[in-house]
Write a protein that holds these residues in place. Structure first.
Motif, PDB file in Angstrom:
ATOM      1  N   ALA A  30       0.833  -1.217   0.000  1.00  0.00           N
ATOM      2  CA  ALA A  30       0.000   0.000   0.000  1.00  0.00           C
ATOM      3  C   ALA A  30       0.861   1.259   0.000  1.00  0.00           C
ATOM      4  O   ALA A  30       0.516   2.243  -0.658  1.00  0.00           O
ATOM      5  CB  ALA A  30      -0.934  -0.012   1.198  1.00  0.00           C
ATOM      6  N   GLU A  31       1.976   1.239   0.718  1.00  0.00           N
ATOM      7  CA  GLU A  31       2.868   2.400   0.754  1.00  0.00           C
ATOM      8  C   GLU A  31       3.452   2.717  -0.619  1.00  0.00           C
ATOM      9  O   GLU A  31       3.848   3.848  -0.878  1.00  0.00           O
ATOM     10  CB  GLU A  31       4.000   2.179   1.757  1.00  0.00           C
ATOM     11  N   HIS A  32       3.489   1.724  -1.490  1.00  0.00           N
ATOM     12  CA  HIS A  32       3.986   1.931  -2.847  1.00  0.00           C
ATOM     13  C   HIS A  32       2.849   2.074  -3.855  1.00  0.00           C
ATOM     14  O   HIS A  32       3.048   1.945  -5.071  1.00  0.00           O
ATOM     15  CB  HIS A  32       4.913   0.782  -3.246  1.00  0.00           C
ATOM     16  N   GLY A  33       1.647   2.325  -3.334  1.00  0.00           N
ATOM     17  CA  GLY A  33       0.506   2.569  -4.210  1.00  0.00           C
ATOM     18  C   GLY A  33      -0.137   1.326  -4.787  1.00  0.00           C
ATOM     19  O   GLY A  33      -0.885   1.411  -5.754  1.00  0.00           O
ATOM     20  N   GLY A  34       0.141   0.179  -4.204  1.00  0.00           N
ATOM     21  CA  GLY A  34      -0.387  -1.065  -4.745  1.00  0.00           C
ATOM     22  C   GLY A  34      -1.482  -1.676  -3.892  1.00  0.00           C
ATOM     23  O   GLY A  34      -1.902  -1.117  -2.883  1.00  0.00           O
ATOM     24  N   THR A  35      -1.922  -2.821  -4.347  1.00  0.00           N
ATOM     25  CA  THR A  35      -2.989  -3.563  -3.690  1.00  0.00           C
ATOM     26  C   THR A  35      -2.527  -5.001  -3.485  1.00  0.00           C
ATOM     27  O   THR A  35      -1.933  -5.594  -4.386  1.00  0.00           O
ATOM     28  CB  THR A  35      -4.256  -3.577  -4.572  1.00  0.00           C
ATOM     29  N   LEU A  36      -2.831  -5.548  -2.313  1.00  0.00           N
ATOM     30  CA  LEU A  36      -2.532  -6.956  -2.023  1.00  0.00           C
ATOM     31  C   LEU A  36      -3.819  -7.745  -2.096  1.00  0.00           C
ATOM     32  O   LEU A  36      -4.823  -7.370  -1.484  1.00  0.00           O
ATOM     33  CB  LEU A  36      -1.907  -7.104  -0.635  1.00  0.00           C
ATOM     34  N   ARG A  37      -3.788  -8.832  -2.841  1.00  0.00           N
ATOM     35  CA  ARG A  37      -4.935  -9.730  -2.957  1.00  0.00           C
ATOM     36  C   ARG A  37      -4.529 -11.119  -2.495  1.00  0.00           C
ATOM     37  O   ARG A  37      -3.447 -11.595  -2.834  1.00  0.00           O
ATOM     38  CB  ARG A  37      -5.424  -9.808  -4.402  1.00  0.00           C
ATOM     39  N   LEU A  38      -5.416 -11.744  -1.736  1.00  0.00           N
ATOM     40  CA  LEU A  38      -5.202 -13.119  -1.281  1.00  0.00           C
ATOM     41  C   LEU A  38      -6.162 -14.011  -2.056  1.00  0.00           C
ATOM     42  O   LEU A  38      -7.351 -13.722  -2.140  1.00  0.00           O
ATOM     43  CB  LEU A  38      -5.468 -13.238   0.215  1.00  0.00           C
ATOM     44  N   ALA A  39      -5.638 -15.105  -2.601  1.00  0.00           N
ATOM     45  CA  ALA A  39      -6.460 -15.981  -3.427  1.00  0.00           C
ATOM     46  C   ALA A  39      -6.441 -17.408  -2.899  1.00  0.00           C
ATOM     47  O   ALA A  39      -5.431 -17.892  -2.399  1.00  0.00           O
ATOM     48  CB  ALA A  39      -5.941 -15.970  -4.871  1.00  0.00           C
TER      49      ALA A  39
END
Length: 70
Positions: A30-39
């Motif tokens: 998130a600090e780098h402007g991204g999103t984490l998704r768990l699958a």
């Protein structure tokens, strides 16, 4: 587009240390402007995330394909 998808299909157990690592990874992404998704979480691990309200922090998808397509 900065999205990190973790395929957890083969994971049967997630320790508190592992949950802490997921939280740190979520923050770092998130600090780098991204999103984490768990699958593809198994039911027990997803239940732990729901009970600890972490399902509100993570984007959780039923399969890897679903996580990659959105």
């Amino acid at each position: 587009h900065k999205t990190v998808v973790l395929d957890l299909a083969g994971l049967d157990y997630l320790s508190s240390f592992g949950i802490g690592c997921l939280i740190k990874l979520h923050r770092d992404v998130a600090e780098h402007g991204g999103t984490l998704r768990l699958a593809a979480l198994n039911a027990e691990i997803e239940d732990v995330l729901v009970k600890s309200r972490l399902d509100r922090k993570f984007e959780i998808f039923g399969s890897l394909d679903d996580a990659l397509l959105r």
